[in-house]
Design a protein around this motif. Structure first.
Motif, PDB file in Angstrom:
ATOM      1  N   ILE A  52       0.972  -1.167  -0.024  1.00 34.36           N
ATOM      2  CA  ILE A  52      -0.132   0.358  -0.157  1.00 34.36           C
ATOM      3  C   ILE A  52       1.193   1.979  -0.098  1.00 34.36           C
ATOM      4  CG2 ILE A  52      -2.440   1.453   1.767  1.00 34.36           C
ATOM      5  CD1 ILE A  52      -2.908  -1.181   2.510  1.00 34.36           C
ATOM      6  N   ASP A  53       2.054   1.592   0.508  1.00 35.18           N
ATOM      7  CA  ASP A  53       2.621   2.324   1.281  1.00 35.18           C
ATOM      8  C   ASP A  53       3.851   2.378  -0.305  1.00 35.18           C
ATOM      9  OD1 ASP A  53       1.734   3.041   3.415  1.00 35.18           O
ATOM     10  OD2 ASP A  53       3.049   1.437   4.330  1.00 35.18           O
ATOM     11  N   GLU A  54       4.080   1.443  -1.070  1.00 37.05           N
ATOM     12  CA  GLU A  54       4.409   1.428  -2.498  1.00 37.05           C
ATOM     13  C   GLU A  54       4.298   0.897  -3.413  1.00 37.05           C
ATOM     14  OE1 GLU A  54       8.862   0.595  -1.334  1.00 37.05           O
ATOM     15  OE2 GLU A  54       9.116   2.032   0.690  1.00 37.05           O
ATOM     16  N   PRO A  55       3.650   1.230  -4.016  1.00 38.26           N
ATOM     17  CA  PRO A  55       2.778  -0.005  -5.199  1.00 38.26           C
ATOM     18  C   PRO A  55       3.359   0.790  -6.031  1.00 38.26           C
ATOM     19  CG  PRO A  55       1.682   2.535  -4.886  1.00 38.26           C
ATOM     20  CD  PRO A  55       2.800   2.622  -3.681  1.00 38.26           C
ATOM     21  N   CYS A  56       3.296  -1.014  -6.972  1.00 40.38           N
ATOM     22  CA  CYS A  56       4.194  -1.139  -7.833  1.00 40.38           C
ATOM     23  C   CYS A  56       3.405  -0.290  -9.526  1.00 40.38           C
ATOM     24  CB  CYS A  56       4.357  -2.646  -8.464  1.00 40.38           C
ATOM     25  SG  CYS A  56       4.769  -3.912  -7.329  1.00 40.38           S
ATOM     26  N   ALA A  57       4.514   0.414 -10.046  1.00 38.76           N
ATOM     27  CA  ALA A  57       3.407   0.865 -11.050  1.00 38.76           C
ATOM     28  C   ALA A  57       3.464   0.031 -12.733  1.00 38.76           C
ATOM     29  CB  ALA A  57       4.567   2.595 -11.551  1.00 38.76           C
ATOM     30  N   VAL A  58       2.033   0.461 -13.170  1.00 33.73           N
ATOM     31  CA  VAL A  58       1.437  -0.171 -14.303  1.00 33.73           C
ATOM     32  C   VAL A  58       1.476   0.521 -15.745  1.00 33.73           C
ATOM     33  CG1 VAL A  58      -0.267  -1.781 -15.632  1.00 33.73           C
ATOM     34  CG2 VAL A  58      -0.017  -2.039 -13.384  1.00 33.73           C
ATOM     35  N   TYR A  59       2.639  -0.175 -17.209  1.00 34.01           N
ATOM     36  CA  TYR A  59       2.572   0.509 -17.980  1.00 34.01           C
ATOM     37  C   TYR A  59       2.109   0.402 -19.128  1.00 34.01           C
ATOM     38  CZ  TYR A  59       6.540   2.091 -15.558  1.00 34.01           C
ATOM     39  OH  TYR A  59       7.230   3.035 -13.985  1.00 34.01           O
ATOM     40  N   LEU A  60       1.811   0.791 -19.948  1.00 31.68           N
ATOM     41  CA  LEU A  60       1.353   0.008 -21.289  1.00 31.68           C
ATOM     42  C   LEU A  60       2.234  -0.104 -22.234  1.00 31.68           C
ATOM     43  CD1 LEU A  60      -1.414  -0.323 -23.460  1.00 31.68           C
ATOM     44  CD2 LEU A  60      -1.776   2.414 -23.380  1.00 31.68           C
ATOM     45  N   GLU A  61       2.019  -0.358 -22.714  1.00 34.79           N
ATOM     46  CA  GLU A  61       3.199  -0.725 -23.945  1.00 34.79           C
ATOM     47  C   GLU A  61       2.912  -1.064 -25.313  1.00 34.79           C
ATOM     48  OE1 GLU A  61       7.527  -2.830 -25.357  1.00 34.79           O
ATOM     49  OE2 GLU A  61       6.848  -3.352 -23.238  1.00 34.79           O
ATOM     50  N   LEU A  62       2.866  -0.041 -25.878  1.00 39.04           N
ATOM     51  CA  LEU A  62       2.124  -1.113 -27.344  1.00 39.04           C
ATOM     52  C   LEU A  62       3.028  -1.403 -28.602  1.00 39.04           C
ATOM     53  CD1 LEU A  62      -0.339   2.170 -27.698  1.00 39.04           C
ATOM     54  CD2 LEU A  62      -0.649  -0.624 -26.971  1.00 39.04           C
ATOM     55  N   ALA A  63       2.986  -2.210 -29.754  1.00 38.63           N
ATOM     56  CA  ALA A  63       4.253  -2.604 -30.503  1.00 38.63           C
ATOM     57  C   ALA A  63       3.681  -2.834 -31.993  1.00 38.63           C
ATOM     58  CB  ALA A  63       3.952  -4.400 -30.239  1.00 38.63           C
ATOM     59  N   ALA A  64       2.101  -2.858 -32.410  1.00 41.28           N
ATOM     60  CA  ALA A  64       2.569  -2.491 -34.091  1.00 41.28           C
ATOM     61  C   ALA A  64       0.765  -2.085 -34.187  1.00 41.28           C
ATOM     62  CB  ALA A  64       2.506  -4.248 -34.443  1.00 41.28           C
ATOM     63  N   ALA A  65       0.568  -1.333 -35.364  1.00 42.06           N
ATOM     64  CA  ALA A  65      -0.537  -1.373 -36.244  1.00 42.06           C
ATOM     65  C   ALA A  65      -1.169  -1.743 -37.042  1.00 42.06           C
ATOM     66  CB  ALA A  65      -1.004   0.228 -35.421  1.00 42.06           C
ATOM     67  N   ASP A  66      -2.320  -2.210 -37.156  1.00 45.30           N
ATOM     68  CA  ASP A  66      -2.373  -2.269 -38.590  1.00 45.30           C
ATOM     69  C   ASP A  66      -4.093  -2.178 -38.936  1.00 45.30           C
ATOM     70  OD1 ASP A  66      -2.875  -2.825 -41.269  1.00 45.30           O
ATOM     71  OD2 ASP A  66      -1.736  -4.999 -41.051  1.00 45.30           O
ATOM     72  N   ALA A  67      -4.856  -2.661 -40.166  1.00 49.28           N
ATOM     73  CA  ALA A  67      -6.217  -2.120 -39.987  1.00 49.28           C
ATOM     74  C   ALA A  67      -6.277  -2.794 -41.184  1.00 49.28           C
ATOM     75  CB  ALA A  67      -6.171  -0.395 -41.182  1.00 49.28           C
ATOM     76  N   ALA A  68      -7.815  -2.895 -41.556  1.00 52.84           N
ATOM     77  CA  ALA A  68      -8.408  -3.512 -42.111  1.00 52.84           C
ATOM     78  C   ALA A  68      -9.642  -3.323 -42.308  1.00 52.84           C
ATOM     79  CB  ALA A  68      -9.244  -5.189 -41.299  1.00 52.84           C
ATOM     80  N   GLY A  69      -9.480  -2.723 -43.602  1.00 50.11           N
ATOM     81  CA  GLY A  69     -10.151  -2.051 -44.255  1.00 50.11           C
ATOM     82  C   GLY A  69     -10.195  -0.288 -43.040  1.00 50.11           C
TER      83      GLY A  69
END
Length: 301
Positions: A52-69
């Motif tokens: 509670i006093d020292e929480p662990c930070a959580v991070y988002l990591e994005l790797a790739a992008a693509d599209a279908a229409g």
């Protein structure tokens, strides 16, 4: 040994539980925040040192992008400084104005490379995280990403990760696997081919050095890319135009924290009063003793 077994069972149970509900985000021009719930369940399963006093930070990591229409997809994961928590596959059906999760998060997994060969069929490569990456798999779709199915590369658990892959048609493709360590055959790098659209794979070559794909992804920048932006501390999803790259959406790298729930202290129970507890007044009856005589009221003279 018992401790290791207990941790393994806890991690397995955590991986089988349903992940957090899907998010829906509206793009207002500012970096979007991906929500995550990380508490005692994750801390116990992954042996995290979050308090509670020292929480662990959580991070988002994005790797790739693509599209279908008109449908846009972005792959990645959510992780702490030391541990991968969940995979994530974000999707937008309106050019990046609103976003949701295309598939449920996979506990302990990471997604990276993406490819759509046409408006309907696509693949996302992934693997389970840990001290060494293991059990590589694909997410497959045949309906423009409306539904995805998970297909393991190997029938049994194995250390390794998908180094690269590429499909020339809906059914024909190849991939290379980095086993991260020398296998029984003496080679670390393996080339596989599929004629079933990634449903199954056959080993084609083993080498001590990286193996190139027979037909690889075209060289040069594609239509979509992911770029980290230090100023806004976010990942930008960008589309290549005729002269420059344009930002379609951005997502904050900081996603939340892992910490146990704060325990609420119970209110102390009330101490019995003398009226409620005769013994509290110091008057008590000795077992076996006759009852004390009752005083008679005085008669008025």
């Amino acid at each position: 040994m018992k401790l290791v077994l207990a941790l393994t069972v806890a991690a397995w149970a955590w991986a089988q539980e349903a992940p957090p509900p899907k998010l829906v985000l509206t793009n207002t021009g500012k970096p979007l925040a991906v929500a995550i719930e990380c508490g005692a369940r994750e801390i116990e399963a992954l042996s995290l040192t979050c308090t509670i006093d020292e929480p662990c930070a959580v991070y988002l990591e994005l790797a790739a992008a693509d599209a279908a229409g008109d449908r846009l997809f972005v792959s990645g994961n959510l992780h702490t400084d030391k541990t991968t928590l969940y995979s994530i596959l974000l999707a937008s059906e309106d050019g990046g104005k609103t976003w949701s999760e295309a598939v449920e998060r996979i506990a302990g997994a990471s997604l990276d490379q993406l490819q759509f060969i046409d408006l309907e069929v696509g693949w996302v490569a992934g693997q389970m995280a840990g001290a060494l990456p293991r059990d590589p798999f694909f997410l497959l779709t045949t309906n423009s990403g409306k539904a995805w199915s998970r297909r393991p590369v190997f029938a049994e658990t194995r250390v390794g990760t998908i180094d690269q892959f590429w499909f020339e048609t809906r059914t024909s493709g190849s991939m290379t696997v980095d086993r991260t360590q020398t296998g029984d055959s003496g080679g670390r790098h393996e080339l596989y081919e599929s004629m079933t659209g990634g449903e199954s794979w056959s080993l084609s070559q083993v080498s001590t050095k990286p193996v190139p794909l027979k037909k690889a992804r075209p060289a040069g920048p594609g239509t979509w890319r992911i770029r980290a932006d230090g100023r806004t501390k976010s990942f930008r999803v960008e589309r290549r135009g005729s002269t420059e790259w344009a930002t379609v959406a951005s997502f904050l790298i900081a996603a939340g924290q892992c910490k146990p729930a704060e325990q609420q202290l119970k209110e102390p129970e009330p101490v019995p009063t003398a009226a409620a507890d005769p013994e509290a007044s110091g008057v008590f009856q000795i077992p076996g003793a006759p009852d004390a005589p009752k005083k008679k009221p005085r008669k008025p003279k």
